[in-house]
Design a protein around this motif. Structure first.
Motif, PDB file in Angstrom:
ATOM      1  N   UNK A  76       0.831  -1.207   0.000  1.00 46.32           N
ATOM      2  CA  UNK A  76       0.000   0.000   0.000  1.00 46.32           C
ATOM      3  C   UNK A  76       0.865   1.256   0.000  1.00 46.32           C
ATOM      4  N   UNK A  77       0.300   2.295  -0.483  1.00 47.18           N
ATOM      5  CA  UNK A  77       1.001   3.570  -0.485  1.00 47.18           C
ATOM      6  C   UNK A  77       0.360   4.442   0.602  1.00 47.18           C
ATOM      7  N   UNK A  78       1.157   4.909   1.531  1.00 48.61           N
ATOM      8  CA  UNK A  78       0.553   5.639   2.652  1.00 48.61           C
ATOM      9  C   UNK A  78       0.387   7.125   2.387  1.00 48.61           C
ATOM     10  N   UNK A 104       0.426   9.630   4.728  1.00 44.55           N
ATOM     11  CA  UNK A 104       0.721  10.090   6.057  1.00 44.55           C
ATOM     12  C   UNK A 104       1.288  11.496   5.977  1.00 44.55           C
ATOM     13  N   UNK A 126      -1.614  10.243 -12.951  1.00 52.66           N
ATOM     14  CA  UNK A 126      -1.903   9.314 -11.847  1.00 52.66           C
ATOM     15  C   UNK A 126      -1.351   9.868 -10.532  1.00 52.66           C
ATOM     16  N   UNK A 155      -3.556  10.551  -7.263  1.00 52.39           N
ATOM     17  CA  UNK A 155      -3.209   9.958  -5.960  1.00 52.39           C
ATOM     18  C   UNK A 155      -3.048  11.056  -4.907  1.00 52.39           C
ATOM     19  N   UNK A 156      -2.440  12.150  -5.304  1.00 50.90           N
ATOM     20  CA  UNK A 156      -2.217  13.262  -4.378  1.00 50.90           C
ATOM     21  C   UNK A 156      -3.539  13.871  -3.900  1.00 50.90           C
ATOM     22  N   UNK A 199      -3.771   4.629   3.780  1.00 50.48           N
ATOM     23  CA  UNK A 199      -2.883   4.145   2.730  1.00 50.48           C
ATOM     24  C   UNK A 199      -3.715   3.973   1.466  1.00 50.48           C
ATOM     25  N   UNK A 200      -3.108   4.240   0.319  1.00 54.97           N
ATOM     26  CA  UNK A 200      -3.781   3.967  -0.946  1.00 54.97           C
ATOM     27  C   UNK A 200      -3.816   2.458  -1.136  1.00 54.97           C
ATOM     28  N   UNK A 201      -5.006   1.913  -1.292  1.00 55.66           N
ATOM     29  CA  UNK A 201      -5.113   0.475  -1.542  1.00 55.66           C
ATOM     30  C   UNK A 201      -5.370   0.203  -3.021  1.00 55.66           C
ATOM     31  N   UNK A 202      -6.094   1.091  -3.670  1.00 60.16           N
ATOM     32  CA  UNK A 202      -6.384   0.906  -5.100  1.00 60.16           C
ATOM     33  C   UNK A 202      -6.575   2.249  -5.798  1.00 60.16           C
ATOM     34  N   UNK A 203      -6.037   2.309  -7.006  1.00 59.09           N
ATOM     35  CA  UNK A 203      -6.276   3.441  -7.919  1.00 59.09           C
ATOM     36  C   UNK A 203      -6.736   2.835  -9.230  1.00 59.09           C
ATOM     37  N   UNK A 204      -7.880   3.284  -9.731  1.00 59.28           N
ATOM     38  CA  UNK A 204      -8.400   2.755 -10.996  1.00 59.28           C
ATOM     39  C   UNK A 204      -8.711   3.952 -11.896  1.00 59.28           C
ATOM     40  N   UNK A 205      -7.890   4.125 -12.913  1.00 58.36           N
ATOM     41  CA  UNK A 205      -7.946   5.354 -13.722  1.00 58.36           C
ATOM     42  C   UNK A 205      -8.328   5.064 -15.170  1.00 58.36           C
ATOM     43  N   UNK A 227      -5.655   2.128 -16.189  1.00 57.80           N
ATOM     44  CA  UNK A 227      -4.655   1.583 -15.255  1.00 57.80           C
ATOM     45  C   UNK A 227      -5.403   1.272 -13.970  1.00 57.80           C
ATOM     46  N   UNK A 263      -4.566  -0.272 -10.285  1.00 60.53           N
ATOM     47  CA  UNK A 263      -3.416  -0.656  -9.462  1.00 60.53           C
ATOM     48  C   UNK A 263      -3.836  -0.983  -8.038  1.00 60.53           C
ATOM     49  N   UNK A 323      -2.286  -1.522  -4.470  1.00 59.48           N
ATOM     50  CA  UNK A 323      -1.061  -1.332  -3.699  1.00 59.48           C
ATOM     51  C   UNK A 323      -1.072  -2.292  -2.511  1.00 59.48           C
TER      52      UNK A 323
END
Lengths: 251, 251
Positions: A1-3, A5, A166, A170-171, A185-191, B189, B191, B193
């Motif tokens: 995951x991407x946090x 924080x 992206x 996310x930001x 935390x980022x768990x999923x990004x669907x673009x 895309x 993704x 994480x």
């Protein structure tokens, strides 16, 4: 995951260094875990020279400036009695560092990288890369970002790289989720990419809360031309709330 | 959509400037539309000073170097008769510019941005941002990227920004799709994480063809630790084939 924080922690800096204290989500700190709250007691003077990258600079074009002024004017409104009060929007400051130290003499060796810089703020030349400012509307649970894409973000010739888009999604969604739910935390990004963004363009990035389910926060996000007529991307993002104490004191 | 034209067009430069001619997908040019093929006739000497960013530099750590040598050794193999022939893997060169001119005296004003740089190669300081090299295995329809993440890619404290990871996934899957299907645009895309990537880490990014349906190319992609034991992200990407002539000669 991407946090996500950084936004949350960086918020503490603004308590001591920024005139924008009351516009920042750090005011919500009372609902956070003890380990995070403790950080707020750290002397903030070391951050006082931090540059706020979300303020206008000479590279901002007329479109970017006009929108900035429009939303800034909605951050403070005058009542019938002539009193100035907070408006529907709040501007969020933006720095290029993550938190490096915590309170209580705890040296956070695992997260200290003296040269580390936030990815979206890693280039000093104004206008060359990501120029952006975020506004949040807490009542409507919406976040809005004005983004002017510089020439160093190229993907296909003359257009912004899909990864740079992206990155902004996310930001914006990550910042929004942090405001809505605390550290996540980022768990999923669907673009879904609908149309390219020419280098130099100013676009709007809007995120909205879809729903919250337990530790999950679902956010939708759209990137459009400034008048909203052209859709560049449509996306969804899922964030999971985290307890940040293990991140701060070693994993 | 986000186009993956750059890799395809930049391929032509290697015809004149790189010792890696036979390793590059530009050899497949005969199956491309006429407008693209024509570009290959452009005098290539102006590109001769381009730096190939995918070659090792002083910032590459032991893990990155060891993997680089491993895959490079599989780019050329020796037959029983002592003859050297192409191996299962091919290294792809990487530049920081997109195509600026085309043949036939056509000045591509719409795509000329003299200062524009490829997003993933926009920082000169070695080791500071994206250090990566791509290898392709055409027989197995797989692409492999060795990626060492520098300190300017920070998202959460000490870890790589989710957008920087997305950028590399877009880069690897987009390059792979271009090799498989010619010029394409990123349409989606998606993704997931799974675990953060600490700054300074070297990771593997592997993409594989899932399926092709008409103009659509579906690619899957996984980011793992170098020994494969830890999964950082799992993702899918959809690319749509495009006719590049309108991109080159005005939209």
């Amino acid at each position: 995951m991407s946090t996500h924080l950084g936004r949350f922690l960086r918020g503490f800096r603004s308590l001591g260094s920024s005139p924008l204290v009351r516009t920042h989500p750090s005011a919500r700190v009372s609902s956070r875990p003890a380990s995070v709250r403790a950080i707020a007691t750290f002397p903030l003077s070391i951050f006082s020279k931090s540059r706020d990258y979300s303020l206008p600079n000479s590279s901002w074009g007329p479109e970017m400036m006009q929108l900035y002024e429009h939303y800034t004017s909605q951050c403070e409104v005058e009542t019938a009695a002539g009193e100035k009060v907070g408006g529907p929007w709040k501007r969020l400051p933006s720095y290029n560092r993550s938190l490096k130290y915590a309170t209580g003499g705890v040296y956070l060796s695992k997260i200290i990288q003296s040269k580390a810089r936030l990815f979206t703020r890693n280039i000093r030349e104004v206008g060359a890369a990501f120029e952006y400012v975020l506004f949040v509307n807490e009542k409507e649970q919406r976040c809005l970002c004005l983004f002017q894409a510089g020439h160093l973000l190229e993907g296909p010739p003359g257009n912004v790289h899909g990864g740079a888009i992206a990155t902004m999604i996310d930001t914006v969604t990550g910042t929004h989720a942090t405001i809505l739910s605390g550290p996540v935390m980022t768990a999923n990004l669907n673009i879904n990419y609908r149309s390219p963004i020419p280098l130099g363009s100013t676009v709007l990035i809007e995120s909205a809360l879809e729903k919250k389910e337990g530790r999950k926060t679902f956010v939708t996000c759209k990137v459009t031309s400034t008048n909203g007529s052209k859709v560049h991307t449509e996306s969804t993002a899922l964030f999971v709330s985290i307890n940040v104490s293990h991140l701060l004191l070693g994993q």
